[in-house]
Every structure is written in structure tokens, then in C-alpha cells.
Scaffold this motif. Structure first.
Motif, PDB file in Angstrom:
ATOM      1  N   ASP A 376      -9.855  -2.259  78.625  1.00 37.55           N
ATOM      2  CA  ASP A 376      -8.499  -3.261  78.596  1.00 37.55           C
ATOM      3  C   ASP A 376      -7.298  -2.293  78.275  1.00 37.55           C
ATOM      4  OD1 ASP A 376      -9.526  -5.729  78.950  1.00 37.55           O
ATOM      5  OD2 ASP A 376      -9.385  -6.353  76.854  1.00 37.55           O
ATOM      6  N   LEU A 377      -7.357  -1.196  78.481  1.00 35.40           N
ATOM      7  CA  LEU A 377      -6.236  -0.096  78.477  1.00 35.40           C
ATOM      8  C   LEU A 377      -5.647  -0.012  79.973  1.00 35.40           C
ATOM      9  CD1 LEU A 377      -4.203   1.612  76.736  1.00 35.40           C
ATOM     10  CD2 LEU A 377      -5.940   3.488  77.080  1.00 35.40           C
ATOM     11  N   ILE A 378      -4.625   0.076  80.193  1.00 33.36           N
ATOM     12  CA  ILE A 378      -3.886   0.184  81.922  1.00 33.36           C
ATOM     13  C   ILE A 378      -3.140   1.582  81.830  1.00 33.36           C
ATOM     14  CG2 ILE A 378      -2.827  -0.714  83.832  1.00 33.36           C
ATOM     15  CD1 ILE A 378      -3.706  -3.415  82.769  1.00 33.36           C
ATOM     16  N   LEU A 379      -3.648   2.326  82.728  1.00 32.73           N
ATOM     17  CA  LEU A 379      -2.657   3.426  83.091  1.00 32.73           C
ATOM     18  C   LEU A 379      -2.123   3.158  84.442  1.00 32.73           C
ATOM     19  CD1 LEU A 379      -5.211   6.440  82.001  1.00 32.73           C
ATOM     20  CD2 LEU A 379      -3.427   5.046  80.562  1.00 32.73           C
ATOM     21  N   ALA A 380      -0.766   2.821  84.394  1.00 35.00           N
ATOM     22  CA  ALA A 380       0.058   2.631  85.692  1.00 35.00           C
ATOM     23  C   ALA A 380       0.843   3.856  85.985  1.00 35.00           C
ATOM     24  CB  ALA A 380       1.075   1.548  85.453  1.00 35.00           C
ATOM     25  N   VAL A 381       0.464   4.237  87.359  1.00 38.84           N
ATOM     26  CA  VAL A 381       0.992   5.483  87.793  1.00 38.84           C
ATOM     27  C   VAL A 381       1.891   5.001  89.195  1.00 38.84           C
ATOM     28  CG1 VAL A 381       0.293   7.709  88.932  1.00 38.84           C
ATOM     29  CG2 VAL A 381      -1.102   6.760  87.087  1.00 38.84           C
ATOM     30  N   TRP A 382       3.013   5.566  89.330  1.00 36.48           N
ATOM     31  CA  TRP A 382       3.994   5.433  90.069  1.00 36.48           C
ATOM     32  C   TRP A 382       3.878   6.493  91.137  1.00 36.48           C
ATOM     33  CZ3 TRP A 382       4.570   2.811  85.718  1.00 36.48           C
ATOM     34  CH2 TRP A 382       5.245   1.639  85.817  1.00 36.48           C
ATOM     35  N   SER A 383       3.679   7.638  90.945  1.00 35.04           N
ATOM     36  CA  SER A 383       3.772   8.819  91.935  1.00 35.04           C
ATOM     37  C   SER A 383       2.790   9.655  91.663  1.00 35.04           C
ATOM     38  CB  SER A 383       5.146   9.687  91.586  1.00 35.04           C
ATOM     39  OG  SER A 383       5.187  10.642  90.351  1.00 35.04           O
ATOM     40  N   GLU A 384       2.413  10.197  92.779  1.00 37.61           N
ATOM     41  CA  GLU A 384       1.483  11.359  92.733  1.00 37.61           C
ATOM     42  C   GLU A 384       2.252  12.586  92.000  1.00 37.61           C
ATOM     43  OE1 GLU A 384      -1.673  11.757  94.220  1.00 37.61           O
ATOM     44  OE2 GLU A 384      -1.797   9.790  95.017  1.00 37.61           O
ATOM     45  N   PHE A 385       1.367  13.770  91.679  1.00 40.32           N
ATOM     46  CA  PHE A 385       2.048  14.881  91.038  1.00 40.32           C
ATOM     47  C   PHE A 385       3.097  15.460  92.164  1.00 40.32           C
ATOM     48  CE2 PHE A 385       1.826  19.594  89.820  1.00 40.32           C
ATOM     49  CZ  PHE A 385       2.679  19.311  88.839  1.00 40.32           C
ATOM     50  N   GLU A 386       4.488  15.578  91.649  1.00 39.13           N
ATOM     51  CA  GLU A 386       5.541  15.886  92.527  1.00 39.13           C
ATOM     52  C   GLU A 386       5.917  17.289  92.230  1.00 39.13           C
ATOM     53  OE1 GLU A 386       8.590  13.327  92.895  1.00 39.13           O
ATOM     54  OE2 GLU A 386       7.585  11.488  92.889  1.00 39.13           O
ATOM     55  N   LEU A 387       5.740  18.130  93.311  1.00 40.48           N
ATOM     56  CA  LEU A 387       6.010  19.675  92.976  1.00 40.48           C
ATOM     57  C   LEU A 387       7.384  20.159  93.672  1.00 40.48           C
ATOM     58  CD1 LEU A 387       4.300  21.956  91.782  1.00 40.48           C
ATOM     59  CD2 LEU A 387       3.657  22.525  93.977  1.00 40.48           C
ATOM     60  N   THR A 388       8.412  20.455  92.914  1.00 38.92           N
ATOM     61  CA  THR A 388       9.324  21.192  93.468  1.00 38.92           C
ATOM     62  C   THR A 388       9.806  22.739  93.316  1.00 38.92           C
ATOM     63  OG1 THR A 388      10.553  18.849  92.885  1.00 38.92           O
ATOM     64  CG2 THR A 388      12.074  20.736  93.304  1.00 38.92           C
ATOM     65  N   ILE A 389      10.092  23.438  94.102  1.00 43.34           N
ATOM     66  CA  ILE A 389      10.172  24.967  94.187  1.00 43.34           C
ATOM     67  C   ILE A 389      11.559  25.429  94.163  1.00 43.34           C
ATOM     68  CG2 ILE A 389       9.236  26.958  95.196  1.00 43.34           C
ATOM     69  CD1 ILE A 389       6.926  24.960  94.589  1.00 43.34           C
ATOM     70  N   ASN A 390      11.867  26.399  93.282  1.00 41.16           N
ATOM     71  CA  ASN A 390      13.291  26.902  93.026  1.00 41.16           C
ATOM     72  C   ASN A 390      12.989  28.291  92.911  1.00 41.16           C
ATOM     73  OD1 ASN A 390      15.749  27.545  92.611  1.00 41.16           O
ATOM     74  ND2 ASN A 390      15.907  26.641  90.466  1.00 41.16           N
ATOM     75  N   PRO A 391      13.374  28.988  94.174  1.00 33.54           N
ATOM     76  CA  PRO A 391      13.160  30.501  94.201  1.00 33.54           C
ATOM     77  C   PRO A 391      14.447  31.127  93.967  1.00 33.54           C
ATOM     78  CG  PRO A 391      13.136  29.563  96.549  1.00 33.54           C
ATOM     79  CD  PRO A 391      13.085  28.505  95.454  1.00 33.54           C
ATOM     80  N   PHE A 392      15.477  30.236  93.539  1.00 36.56           N
ATOM     81  CA  PHE A 392      16.826  31.096  93.306  1.00 36.56           C
ATOM     82  C   PHE A 392      17.363  30.907  91.952  1.00 36.56           C
ATOM     83  CE2 PHE A 392      16.757  29.229  97.768  1.00 36.56           C
ATOM     84  CZ  PHE A 392      16.530  30.735  98.273  1.00 36.56           C
ATOM     85  N   GLU A 393      16.413  30.149  90.977  1.00 35.89           N
ATOM     86  CA  GLU A 393      16.714  30.264  89.470  1.00 35.89           C
ATOM     87  C   GLU A 393      17.132  31.721  89.026  1.00 35.89           C
ATOM     88  OE1 GLU A 393      16.650  30.563  85.555  1.00 35.89           O
ATOM     89  OE2 GLU A 393      15.057  31.341  86.683  1.00 35.89           O
ATOM     90  N   SER A 394      18.051  31.954  88.434  1.00 33.80           N
ATOM     91  CA  SER A 394      18.619  33.415  88.386  1.00 33.80           C
ATOM     92  C   SER A 394      17.835  34.428  87.574  1.00 33.80           C
ATOM     93  CB  SER A 394      19.953  33.468  87.502  1.00 33.80           C
ATOM     94  OG  SER A 394      19.741  32.650  86.214  1.00 33.80           O
ATOM     95  N   THR A 395      17.198  33.717  86.474  1.00 38.22           N
ATOM     96  CA  THR A 395      16.108  34.747  85.854  1.00 38.22           C
ATOM     97  C   THR A 395      14.936  34.913  86.767  1.00 38.22           C
ATOM     98  OG1 THR A 395      16.721  33.877  83.768  1.00 38.22           O
ATOM     99  CG2 THR A 395      14.742  34.972  83.574  1.00 38.22           C
TER     100      THR A 395
END
Length: 428
Positions: A376-395
Motif C-alpha cells: 500500500d506504499l506507492i513510489l511515483a517516478v517522473w523521470s529516469e535518472f538524468e545525467l548532465t555533464i559539465n567539463p568546464f566547471e572551474s575547479t
């Protein structure tokens, strides 16, 4: 199932009619009625077997919602998704690495098409997180310099990789239902109160009454993490490195979702977990908390059963401190009761995602124990795991590394709050 039950009821009614109106001598059934009764009984026996088989299948399908996030129902696509490489998906978005991630981009586009909306970055199917995670590889620095030191080799056994200690995840294993592929907000209607049934005299009117309806609302809640991956890690995209990256993200996701389902506060951007859901049953140990007792466990079960919340996925969930306290409960002859006796032979699971730092009155470091019907517990999921890459973050950029952000969107709520009850003031 409805048709089977209706047919069974019809058989019972016809058999009852034969018994109530026998046509033979002395109130016995006639030969024709006896033959008909025998035929009905044979059909009823066969039908009962079909009902039991159908009930088994229905229960399996009902609890199948607890399968890992990401199943599409398309067997061929699911097979392709399991071959999705998380490392290639990341490395393919980093300029200069020249890693071919065309297959991963194609699968991400297909997920977006089926979801009916675009994803930020690249969509990662949750199926990649369901494979065994125990084998991993790490890197090591060269031995410290010294007389002969550079001639000493260091063996690295990736098969014996030592992960950090983590909380066990239990909610999906106990049978929680999962609804995936959501786009808009989700409201699930439910019957709050039925119409009233009353007995009346002959030729007297019934009193009109109306059923009452409510709804359980699910709204997108976002969880995520940002990690930094080294350039070498992405360039050396071996199967072992792939397992390492998958394992880290899988553990983060699983722990976050489990903790939200059990103890989410509902405040701010937090989902509302069982311990904070309105209408969940409650058993208290004392003004300032108290030690766990056999009677309290029985009362906890009674809270759910008295509210008609019992089902086929009943189980206790608590932390390891409560488990230890339960194991110490003894009879008047100082003999251990045992966990089977304390928890009345019901399934139980223990995870330190269940809080042990609750307060009540002057009591501190109190623990919780939950009992309920986990289907009776519902886990509602809107998205697949979304992966975003940032190779330009300064550190990260200054070191040649890549920053990776992973996010998922979900919500949690019980179908019936009365299907759960909790003690939240156990001294353990």
C-alpha cells in the motif's frame, strides 16, 4: 477475476436452490437434481482452483510494481537498456576524449520519445543500476621513494574492493508499488466513505446516503548529487570502471528513495514518508519514551488490523538498535523470546535509514518501529535518472576532470495511511 467470482456465486446460488427445494420423496433430491448438484459441485471445484491460480497471478502482478525503476514493458528495448554504458555516456559529452557514445545517445532519445518530454542532459535507464555491484577497480599512487622502493610492485585486487558502509535498502524489497513514466502531476482517487446501509420495514423508504471520495496526490520532488570524475577514469572505460561509477550512483539513488519513503519530513522539497504521513496509526511507549515490549509489538499490529489495513505484504521495519533490543527480550525464566516470537513470525527488515535520534519529552536518541502492508506504499517516478555533464566547471577543469550531476524526480505516499502504524519513542 470478477467473472470467476460471479460464476462461483451463481453456482452457489443454484446449488442452494436445489437444496432448498428438493423434488424427491422424503425431502431428498430427485435423481435429476442429484445429477445436477454433482455437476455443479464438479464445476465449482474446478472454478475454485482457477480462482486460486488467478489470485496468485493478480498478487504477483500487483507486487510487480516493486520491480526496479526503468522497465518499459518492451522486452527488446529493456535488453538494450541493460547494455547502456554510464561511463561512455559521460565521456561522450567531454570534448577531446573522442569516445563514441552514439548508442547511449540513441537510447536516451528513445527514452525521451517514450516519456513525451525532453530530458536535461542525457537520460540514463535505471536498468543499468540493477546488475551486481560488488566488483570494482580503483587506482593507487606509486610506492614512496626510498632505497629499492621503486622496484617494489603493488598488487591491486579490484575483486576485493572495499566499499563504505551503507544503510540497507528495504522498501522496494518489501513490495512497495512503483508507478513510472509520469509526466504531469498525479492524483489517485479513492473511496473515503461508502454509502450507508440500513434495515427498513415493509413498504418503508430507504434513507438516501452518498459515498465520499478523496484523492492521494503525488507531486514531483527532486533529488540529486554532483560528483567529480577524473580524466583517467573516463578514458580507461573498462567494465570494472563502469561498475564503479554505476555502483556509486545506484547506492545514492537507492538510499535517497528508501529514506524518503520511511522518514521524509514533507517539509520544503522533501517527500512525506510513512513516519510523518497523516493518519498512520500510533503506539506510544511513554511520556519520555520507553523500552520495547512484546505487548507494544502486538498493539502495533493491532493498529493496522483494527483499521482493516492488513494485506499480503505485511512486515516490520526498524533499525539495528531496535533489533538488538528485541533480541534481548526474555521470559520470566530469563530465556530469550527470540525475534520470531517478538515479531509474531511476521517478516521484518532492518535498516539504519529508520531514525534512532528522535526526541520526546526528556527522552533523546529514541528509535522507530514501523508495521504495515508495504504493497500500500506507492513510489511515483517522473523521470529516469538524468545525467548532465559539465567539463568546464572551474575547479574540475583545472585538473582535467569532469563534473557530473545526476537527478531523479519522484514522490511517495501510502494508498491508505491506515495500512501503517508506528512506534516512534523506543529507548534502544
Amino acid at each position: 477475476m470478477r467473472e470467476l467470482l460471479e460464476r462461483r456465486a451463481a453456482l452457489a446460488a443454484e446449488m442452494r436452490g436445489l437444496l432448498n427445494a428438493p423434488a424427491g420423496d422424503g425431502g431428498n433430491l430427485s435423481a435429476e437434481q442429484e445429477a445436477r448438484f454433482t455437476a455443479l459441485k464438479a464445476e465449482a471445484d474446478t472454478l475454485e482452483q482457477r480462482v486460486q491460480r488467478q489470485a496468485t497471478v493478480d498478487e504477483m502482478e500487483r507486487r510487480a510494481a516493486a520491480q526496479p525503476i526503468g522497465g518499459t514493458g518492451d522486452r527488446n528495448l529493456d535488453r538494450e537498456l541493460r547494455g547502456f554504458s554510464l561511463v561512455r555516456a559521460i565521456a561522450g559529452q567531454v570534448p577531446g576524449l573522442n569516445v563514441d557514445a552514439g548508442r547511449e545517445r540513441e537510447l536516451s532519445q528513445e527514452l525521451a520519445r517514450r516519456a513525451g518530454r525532453p530530458f536535461q542532459g542525457i537520460a540514463v535507464p535505471m536498468a543499468v543500476f540493477q546488475e551486481p555491484m560488488e566488483r570494482r577497480v580503483v587506482t593507487s599512487a606509486a610506492p614512496v621513494g626510498g632505497p629499492g622502493g621503486n622496484l617494489i610492485a603493488t598488487d591491486l585486487d579490484g575483486s576485493q574492493y572495499i566499499d563504505r558502509l551503507r544503510n540497507a535498502t528495504v522498501v522496494r524489497r518489501l513490495g512497495a508499488r512503483m508507478i513510472t513514466g509520469l509526466v504531469g502531476n498525479l492524483d489517485i482517487p479513492k473511496l473515503k466513505a461508502s454509502a450507508t446501509v440500513g434495515w427498513v420495514a415493509e413498504n418503508a423508504p430507504l434513507t438516501a446516503s452518498d459515498p465520499q471520495y478523496a484523492k492521494t496526490a503525488f507531486r514531483p520532488k527532486h533529488a540529486g548529487a554532483i560528483v567529480e570524475l577524473s580524466r583517467n577514469l573516463l578514458m580507461q572505460a573498462s567494465p570494472d570502471v563502469e561498475q564503479l561509477v554505476r555502483a556509486d550512483f545506484a547506492a545514492l539513488l537507492a538510499e535517497a528513495l528508501d529514506a524518503a519513503a520511511l522518514k521524509g519530513t514533507g517539509a520544503g522539497n522533501d517527500p512525506t514518508g510513512i513516519l510523518n504521513a497523516s493518519g498512520v496509526g500510533s503506539v506510544v511507549m511513554g511520556t519520555n519514551g520507553g523500552a520495547l515490549t512484546y505487548d507494544a509489538v502486538a498493539d502495533l499490529m493491532g493498529q493496522v488490523e483494527d483499521a482493516n489495513g492488513a494485506g499480503d505484504a505485511m512486515a516490520f521495519v526498524s533499525n539495528t538498535k531496535v533489533k538488538r533490543a528485541a533480541a534481548k527480550l526474555k521470559t520470566s525464566q530469563n530465556e530469550p523470546l527470540g525475534l520470531d516470537v517478538v515479531f509474531q513470525n511476521m517478516p521484518r527488515a532492518f535498516t539504519n535509514s529508520v531514525p534512532s535520534n528522535l526526541t520526546k519529552g526528556t527522552g533523546t536518541n529514541l528509535s522507530a518501529l514501523i508495521f504495515g502492508n508495504w504493497s500500500d506504499l506507492i513510489l511515483a517516478v517522473w523521470s529516469e535518472f538524468e545525467l548532465t555533464i559539465n567539463p568546464f566547471e572551474s575547479t574540475a577543469y583545472s585538473k582535467g576532470n569532469v563534473q557530473v550531476r545526476g537527478m531523479m524526480t519522484c514522490d511517495v505516499a501510502p494508498r491508505h495511511a491506515e495500512s501503517f502504524a508506528a512506534i516512534q519513542d523506543i529507548v534502544a
